[in-house]
Design a protein around this motif. Sequence first.
Motif, PDB file in Angstrom:
ATOM      1  N   HIS A  99      -5.878  13.604 100.716  1.00 24.25           N
ATOM      2  CA  HIS A  99      -7.132  13.752 100.079  1.00 24.25           C
ATOM      3  C   HIS A  99      -8.229  14.341 101.074  1.00 24.25           C
ATOM      4  O   HIS A  99      -8.342  13.410 101.972  1.00 24.25           O
ATOM      5  N   ASP A 100      -8.445  15.376 100.847  1.00 19.14           N
ATOM      6  CA  ASP A 100      -9.632  15.974 102.018  1.00 19.14           C
ATOM      7  C   ASP A 100      -8.981  15.941 103.362  1.00 19.14           C
ATOM      8  O   ASP A 100      -9.762  15.415 104.211  1.00 19.14           O
ATOM      9  N   GLY A 101      -7.836  15.912 103.544  1.00 17.94           N
ATOM     10  CA  GLY A 101      -7.101  16.217 104.851  1.00 17.94           C
ATOM     11  C   GLY A 101      -6.955  14.712 105.443  1.00 17.94           C
ATOM     12  O   GLY A 101      -6.684  14.447 106.464  1.00 17.94           O
ATOM     13  N   ILE A 102      -7.156  13.561 104.645  1.00 18.70           N
ATOM     14  CA  ILE A 102      -6.923  12.396 105.227  1.00 18.70           C
ATOM     15  C   ILE A 102      -5.659  11.664 104.193  1.00 18.70           C
ATOM     16  O   ILE A 102      -5.641  11.805 103.151  1.00 18.70           O
ATOM     17  N   THR A 103      -4.912  11.068 104.970  1.00 16.67           N
ATOM     18  CA  THR A 103      -3.762  10.637 104.615  1.00 16.67           C
ATOM     19  C   THR A 103      -4.037   9.341 103.572  1.00 16.67           C
ATOM     20  O   THR A 103      -4.876   8.393 104.021  1.00 16.67           O
ATOM     21  N   ILE A 104      -3.438   9.332 102.404  1.00 12.98           N
ATOM     22  CA  ILE A 104      -3.737   8.156 101.409  1.00 12.98           C
ATOM     23  C   ILE A 104      -2.573   7.108 101.455  1.00 12.98           C
ATOM     24  O   ILE A 104      -1.431   7.656 101.241  1.00 12.98           O
ATOM     25  N   VAL A 105      -3.017   5.803 101.650  1.00 16.46           N
ATOM     26  CA  VAL A 105      -1.674   4.972 101.754  1.00 16.46           C
ATOM     27  C   VAL A 105      -1.770   3.685 100.612  1.00 16.46           C
ATOM     28  O   VAL A 105      -2.766   3.549 100.164  1.00 16.46           O
TER      29      VAL A 105
END
Length: 163
Positions: A157-163
């Motif tokens: 999301h917006d270039g950031i990994t979601i974990v």
Amino acid sequence: MHEATVSRPAWEKVYLAVGDDAKQCELSLQWALSFIPPQMSLVLLHVNRSVTVIPYEVLGAPVKASMLKEEFVSNYSKNARNKIETSLRERLQNFKVQAKILIIDRHDVAPALLELVKKRKITTLIMGAKSRHDWKSKTAVALEKQADPSCNILYLHDGITIV
């Protein structure tokens, strides 16, 4: 914030699923440059959804595709597909990223991705999420339930990994 690096053998391909949103595509490519080793092959994947409504800008009012001549709808779809492909090529060129482009024409995204994971034996699929907090879309849920367990699915999301 947690960032994930793709750690797979160099011969494997990483599939980066992108939508129509140019900004999200660019953020995903920036992420790919940072976290996918350069020796790994990258495939930009886009599911080109079947046209059900021709938008207002084309005909002056939204019109159901089923009410129009098949040839018109087919030409509209081809033009939309070509636009997406051109846009993806431009983004790859702007970011100086080497990648193949794979565009699949299907109406439903989740079944298209599931079929592709199975058919191509995809082990790394990276796809966007609309929100950092409520990111479990229908597509994400279907993939987690039905995709081969050997497929590592990452969400951005917006270039950031979601974990």
